[in-house]
Write a protein that holds these residues in place. Structure first.
Motif, mmCIF file in Angstrom:
data_model
loop_
_atom_site.group_PDB
_atom_site.id
_atom_site.type_symbol
_atom_site.label_atom_id
_atom_site.label_comp_id
_atom_site.label_asym_id
_atom_site.label_seq_id
_atom_site.Cartn_x
_atom_site.Cartn_y
_atom_site.Cartn_z
ATOM 1 N N LEU A 1 0.825 -1.209 0.000
ATOM 2 C CA LEU A 1 0.000 0.000 0.000
ATOM 3 C C LEU A 1 0.859 1.259 0.000
ATOM 4 C CD1 LEU A 1 -2.713 -1.070 2.622
ATOM 5 C CD2 LEU A 1 -2.904 -1.121 0.133
ATOM 6 N N SER A 2 1.913 1.268 0.833
ATOM 7 C CA SER A 2 2.825 2.413 0.888
ATOM 8 C C SER A 2 4.198 1.943 1.337
ATOM 9 C CB SER A 2 2.295 3.479 1.863
ATOM 10 O OG SER A 2 2.247 2.969 3.190
ATOM 11 N N GLY A 3 5.231 2.680 0.942
ATOM 12 C CA GLY A 3 6.581 2.315 1.322
ATOM 13 C C GLY A 3 7.096 1.093 0.578
ATOM 14 N N ASN A 4 8.364 0.781 0.805
ATOM 15 C CA ASN A 4 8.976 -0.380 0.166
ATOM 16 C C ASN A 4 9.490 -1.355 1.218
ATOM 17 O OD1 ASN A 4 9.214 0.081 -2.940
ATOM 18 N ND2 ASN A 4 9.720 2.065 -2.032
ATOM 19 N N VAL B 1 16.207 -12.421 -1.955
ATOM 20 C CA VAL B 1 15.628 -11.203 -1.390
ATOM 21 C C VAL B 1 14.750 -10.566 -2.460
ATOM 22 C CG1 VAL B 1 16.064 -8.943 -0.373
ATOM 23 C CG2 VAL B 1 17.648 -10.829 0.083
ATOM 24 N N TYR B 2 13.508 -10.271 -2.087
ATOM 25 C CA TYR B 2 12.547 -9.719 -3.035
ATOM 26 C C TYR B 2 12.011 -8.396 -2.492
ATOM 27 C CZ TYR B 2 12.650 -14.521 -4.724
ATOM 28 O OH TYR B 2 13.063 -15.744 -5.202
ATOM 29 N N ASN B 3 11.918 -7.406 -3.371
ATOM 30 C CA ASN B 3 11.394 -6.101 -2.968
ATOM 31 C C ASN B 3 9.975 -5.931 -3.486
ATOM 32 O OD1 ASN B 3 10.990 -3.023 -3.994
ATOM 33 N ND2 ASN B 3 12.126 -3.096 -2.052
ATOM 34 N N PHE B 4 9.100 -5.396 -2.624
ATOM 35 C CA PHE B 4 7.774 -5.040 -3.108
ATOM 36 C C PHE B 4 7.361 -3.698 -2.505
ATOM 37 C CE2 PHE B 4 6.555 -6.936 0.884
ATOM 38 C CZ PHE B 4 5.332 -6.362 1.245
ATOM 39 N N GLY B 5 6.565 -2.974 -3.289
ATOM 40 C CA GLY B 5 6.128 -1.643 -2.878
ATOM 41 C C GLY B 5 4.668 -1.435 -3.190
ATOM 42 N N PRO B 6 4.218 -0.186 -3.259
ATOM 43 C CA PRO B 6 2.804 0.108 -3.491
ATOM 44 C C PRO B 6 2.280 -0.534 -4.786
ATOM 45 C CG PRO B 6 3.952 2.075 -2.795
ATOM 46 C CD PRO B 6 5.010 1.038 -3.037
ATOM 47 N N GLY B 7 1.186 -1.282 -4.648
ATOM 48 C CA GLY B 7 0.568 -1.911 -5.810
ATOM 49 C C GLY B 7 1.183 -3.217 -6.227
ATOM 50 N N ASP B 8 2.246 -3.656 -5.558
ATOM 51 C CA ASP B 8 2.890 -4.931 -5.879
ATOM 52 C C ASP B 8 2.266 -6.048 -5.039
ATOM 53 O OD1 ASP B 8 4.595 -3.491 -7.493
ATOM 54 O OD2 ASP B 8 6.243 -3.474 -6.027
ATOM 55 N N LEU B 9 2.245 -7.247 -5.611
ATOM 56 C CA LEU B 9 1.733 -8.431 -4.918
ATOM 57 C C LEU B 9 2.870 -9.427 -4.742
ATOM 58 C CD1 LEU B 9 -0.789 -10.097 -3.899
ATOM 59 C CD2 LEU B 9 -0.911 -11.028 -6.218
ATOM 60 N N LEU B 10 3.043 -9.935 -3.528
ATOM 61 C CA LEU B 10 4.078 -10.925 -3.252
ATOM 62 C C LEU B 10 3.446 -12.207 -2.744
ATOM 63 C CD1 LEU B 10 7.579 -10.541 -2.002
ATOM 64 C CD2 LEU B 10 6.143 -12.028 -0.629
ATOM 65 N N LEU B 11 3.904 -13.331 -3.275
ATOM 66 C CA LEU B 11 3.368 -14.648 -2.948
ATOM 67 C C LEU B 11 4.380 -15.433 -2.122
ATOM 68 C CD1 LEU B 11 1.471 -17.160 -3.337
ATOM 69 C CD2 LEU B 11 2.634 -17.521 -5.530
ATOM 70 N N ILE C 1 10.691 -10.126 6.853
ATOM 71 C CA ILE C 1 10.268 -8.910 6.168
ATOM 72 C C ILE C 1 10.863 -7.682 6.846
ATOM 73 C CG2 ILE C 1 8.280 -7.559 5.372
ATOM 74 C CD1 ILE C 1 6.619 -10.147 5.576
ATOM 75 N N GLU C 2 11.438 -6.783 6.043
ATOM 76 C CA GLU C 2 12.033 -5.555 6.548
ATOM 77 C C GLU C 2 11.521 -4.371 5.742
ATOM 78 O OE1 GLU C 2 16.174 -6.165 6.093
ATOM 79 O OE2 GLU C 2 16.332 -7.684 7.672
ATOM 80 N N ALA C 3 11.252 -3.262 6.418
ATOM 81 C CA ALA C 3 10.880 -2.023 5.736
ATOM 82 C C ALA C 3 12.150 -1.340 5.261
ATOM 83 C CB ALA C 3 10.107 -1.118 6.687
ATOM 84 N N GLY D 1 6.063 1.924 6.061
ATOM 85 C CA GLY D 1 4.999 1.740 5.080
ATOM 86 C C GLY D 1 3.958 0.763 5.578
ATOM 87 N N SER D 2 3.110 0.287 4.659
ATOM 88 C CA SER D 2 2.035 -0.623 5.054
ATOM 89 C C SER D 2 1.690 -1.563 3.908
ATOM 90 C CB SER D 2 0.786 0.161 5.478
ATOM 91 O OG SER D 2 0.299 0.942 4.394
ATOM 92 N N TYR D 3 1.105 -2.688 4.268
ATOM 93 C CA TYR D 3 0.670 -3.648 3.263
ATOM 94 C C TYR D 3 -0.418 -4.552 3.837
ATOM 95 C CZ TYR D 3 4.120 -6.612 5.733
ATOM 96 O OH TYR D 3 4.846 -7.288 6.689
#
Length: 280
Positions: free
Chosen positions: A29-32, A41-51, A60-62, A68-70
């Motif tokens: 939703l916000s932040g990375n 190591v995989y990065n996800f941010g706003p609008g990304d979906l991680l499985l 998980i680390e900000a 941010g939030s998810y």
């Protein structure tokens, strides 16, 4: 199924390394965020979906200064997989239920922005928050739609996920007899030689074929089925550990406890206690 909004107000650790039997979807939703998943190591941010598959170790680390939030959507594999499914349906589900599959983990917002995925995840969260009549069915339906989209996206991208796709229908039909037998007789003493005979194969050919299709041995699959059924008995009946073990086909309570710990990472009595605590 359990859903919640995960928030972090600053950079740093959000969730320590752990693993569980659940399948998990994270929607930024916000932040990375950086997700340490198995050896990558995989990065996800706003609008990304991680499985995150069942049984995959993850931390998980900000990575953003302001955090941010998810969304977190967490559910048992049997939401999308049941014993009643035939082998032709199972081939679509296996990549999400076995932790030895290597496949795409992050779906970037550029790919999913113009699809139903963002709306489906919003609806899942709303259903869980409001808990209107039948919300469980609604959540399950939305989750299945998300995974159908993932499968079709992979198919269009030319991704082949497991060897079961390469097997001819006649072999799959023969294996179907074994799956059907296990689903209805898991509480009995089942031997590989008997399954081979039911499927019209030699012992060695059946073992090789089953391993190729399922990426696991027949006995490991049988134990998985038994543990899944034991979990239901533990949470819905007053049977003691020994009675549950006998009900699902284990010869001794000690072997049942050992197998349960290997699948659920804790003994059955602790598993039941933790579940009951979540209800109070």
């Amino acid at each position: 199924t359990y859903c919640h909004l995960q928030e972090k107000e600053c950079q740093g650790l959000v969730v320590e390394a752990h693993y569980h039997n659940y399948i998990e979807l994270l929607y930024g939703l916000s932040g990375n965020f950086d997700v340490h998943l198995n050896d990558g190591v995989y990065n996800f941010g706003p609008g990304d979906l991680l499985l995150i598959n069942s049984q995959e170790v993850h931390q998980i680390e900000a990575s953003s200064k302001n955090g941010g939030s998810y969304y977190v959507v967490r559910f048992e594999p049997d939401v999308i997989y049941t014993l009643s499914q035939n082998v032709f349906e199972m081939k679509y589900i296996l990549p999400f239920t076995l932790n030895n599959y290597s496949h795409q983990k992050v779906f970037k917002h550029e790919v999913i922005d113009n699809t139903l995925i963002p709306a489906l995840l919003d609806e899942i969260m709303q259903e869980f928050d409001h808990k209107q009549y039948g919300y469980e069915l609604a959540i399950k339906a939305h989750i299945c739609k998300v995974f159908l989209w993932i499968l079709r996206y992979w198919d269009k991208s030319g991704v082949k996920l497991n060897s079961i796709y390469d097997m001819d229908d006649s072999l799959l039909l023969k294996l179907q007899d074994a799956f059907y037998y296990v689903a209805h007789n898991y509480d009995k003493n089942i031997k590989v030689s008997e399954m081979a005979k039911i499927c019209g194969m030699s012992y060695s050919y059946f073992s090789r074929t089953f391993n190729k299709a399922m990426n696991t041995s027949f006995n490991e699959y049988l134990n998985y089925v038994r543990i899944s059924e034991a979990e239901k008995l533990l949470l819905t009946t007053d049977l003691n550990i020994t009675e549950v073990a006998m009900k699902v086909g284990f010869s001794t309570a000690s072997y049942f406890i050992m197998q349960f710990k290997s699948y659920k990472n804790m003994p059955p009595n602790k598993y039941k206690k933790i579940f009951l605590q979540t209800l109070t």
